[in-house]
Design a protein around this motif. Structure first.
Motif, PDB file in Angstrom:
ATOM      1  N   LEU A 107     -26.541 110.458 -59.027  1.00  0.00           N
ATOM      2  CA  LEU A 107     -26.560 109.334 -58.060  1.00  0.00           C
ATOM      3  C   LEU A 107     -25.888 109.588 -56.734  1.00  0.00           C
ATOM      4  O   LEU A 107     -26.274 109.400 -55.534  1.00  0.00           O
ATOM      5  N   ARG A 110     -27.143 111.968 -54.540  1.00  0.00           N
ATOM      6  CA  ARG A 110     -28.560 111.574 -53.771  1.00  0.00           C
ATOM      7  C   ARG A 110     -27.591 110.810 -52.787  1.00  0.00           C
ATOM      8  O   ARG A 110     -28.089 110.831 -51.450  1.00  0.00           O
ATOM      9  N   CYS A 111     -26.569 110.017 -52.931  1.00  0.00           N
ATOM     10  CA  CYS A 111     -26.070 109.256 -51.913  1.00  0.00           C
ATOM     11  C   CYS A 111     -25.679 110.184 -50.777  1.00  0.00           C
ATOM     12  O   CYS A 111     -25.749 109.597 -49.553  1.00  0.00           O
ATOM     13  N   ASP A 114     -28.391 111.378 -48.376  1.00  0.00           N
ATOM     14  CA  ASP A 114     -29.060 110.539 -47.690  1.00  0.00           C
ATOM     15  C   ASP A 114     -27.889 109.741 -47.006  1.00  0.00           C
ATOM     16  O   ASP A 114     -27.387 108.685 -47.547  1.00  0.00           O
ATOM     17  N   SER A 116     -28.179 107.260 -44.709  1.00  0.00           N
ATOM     18  CA  SER A 116     -28.744 106.425 -43.834  1.00  0.00           C
ATOM     19  C   SER A 116     -27.861 105.170 -43.826  1.00  0.00           C
ATOM     20  O   SER A 116     -27.059 104.967 -44.931  1.00  0.00           O
ATOM     21  N   HIS A 119     -29.628 101.660 -45.633  1.00  0.00           N
ATOM     22  CA  HIS A 119     -29.499 101.245 -47.190  1.00  0.00           C
ATOM     23  C   HIS A 119     -28.755 102.372 -47.873  1.00  0.00           C
ATOM     24  O   HIS A 119     -28.399 103.339 -47.422  1.00  0.00           O
ATOM     25  N   CYS A 120     -28.485 101.842 -49.134  1.00  0.00           N
ATOM     26  CA  CYS A 120     -27.480 102.846 -49.944  1.00  0.00           C
ATOM     27  C   CYS A 120     -28.305 103.232 -51.099  1.00  0.00           C
ATOM     28  O   CYS A 120     -28.960 102.504 -51.851  1.00  0.00           O
ATOM     29  N   SER A 121     -28.629 104.797 -50.925  1.00  0.00           N
ATOM     30  CA  SER A 121     -29.659 105.112 -52.015  1.00  0.00           C
ATOM     31  C   SER A 121     -29.051 104.996 -53.480  1.00  0.00           C
ATOM     32  O   SER A 121     -30.026 104.819 -54.281  1.00  0.00           O
ATOM     33  N   LEU A 122     -27.823 104.918 -53.637  1.00  0.00           N
ATOM     34  CA  LEU A 122     -27.282 104.611 -55.096  1.00  0.00           C
ATOM     35  C   LEU A 122     -27.787 103.351 -55.434  1.00  0.00           C
ATOM     36  O   LEU A 122     -28.091 102.953 -56.510  1.00  0.00           O
ATOM     37  N   ASN A 124     -30.203 101.448 -54.124  1.00  0.00           N
ATOM     38  CA  ASN A 124     -31.416 101.563 -54.135  1.00  0.00           C
ATOM     39  C   ASN A 124     -32.015 102.033 -55.614  1.00  0.00           C
ATOM     40  O   ASN A 124     -32.881 101.272 -56.433  1.00  0.00           O
ATOM     41  N   ALA A 125     -31.484 103.221 -56.096  1.00  0.00           N
ATOM     42  CA  ALA A 125     -31.932 103.673 -57.565  1.00  0.00           C
ATOM     43  C   ALA A 125     -31.709 102.942 -58.644  1.00  0.00           C
ATOM     44  O   ALA A 125     -32.416 102.875 -59.581  1.00  0.00           O
ATOM     45  N   THR A 128     -34.178  99.729 -58.498  1.00  0.00           N
ATOM     46  CA  THR A 128     -35.641  99.932 -58.797  1.00  0.00           C
ATOM     47  C   THR A 128     -35.862 100.647 -60.005  1.00  0.00           C
ATOM     48  O   THR A 128     -37.100 100.647 -60.483  1.00  0.00           O
TER      49      THR A 128
END
Length: 138
Positions: A107, A110-111, A114, A116, A119-122, A124-125, A128
């Motif tokens: 995670l 991934r963060c 990305d 961005s 949003h925070c991909s962590l 987000n993961a 979801t």
């Protein structure tokens, strides 16, 4: 040597409340209270409390410690079995924690990949992921 509860607590490096709790759950015997004065503990109580604290540091629960104390040093093979079971339990916990660490590492990577700001991909993961499902794409 006779000790009051305060001196026992100090010498065994626990609180008075800890001693009372151990008495309440049966790990430590409470001496009779004389008609006048304080309950007095023997130096054996220091050793017992130290055993309890060291066993906790070794990963044993208070319930398991009570079981160990019930053998009173006379059933070494039974104590060995309990220790072996504890080792197996610790090994399983290490395996679970290693898997958890690997998920978190993925995670974080991934963060980092990305960048961005929307949003925070962590988050987000984690948001979801389905219940019981993995948060890492394999």
């Amino acid at each position: 040597m006779q000790l009051t509860i305060g001196k026992l607590a100090k010498q065994s490096e626990v609180t008075i409340e800890t001693i009372r709790y151990y008495q309440k759950i049966g790990l430590l015997e409470e001496p009779e209270k004389p008609s006048s004065g304080y309950r007095l503990y023997t130096s054996d109580a220091i050793n017992r409390i130290r055993f309890i604290k060291r066993a906790q540091q070794a990963g044993f629960s208070l319930k398991e410690i009570a079981e160990l104390l019930s053998f009173d040093g006379t059933h070494c093979s039974d104590v060995q079995k309990i220790a072996e079971q504890k080792c197996q339990q610790i090994d399983a916990q290490i395996k679970d924690l290693t898997a958890l660490r690997n998920v978190l590492d993925s995670l974080v990577k991934r963060c980092q990949a990305d960048a961005s700001t929307e949003h925070c991909s962590l988050i987000n993961a984690l948001s979801t992921a389905k219940d019981g499902g993995s948060v890492v794409n394999r």
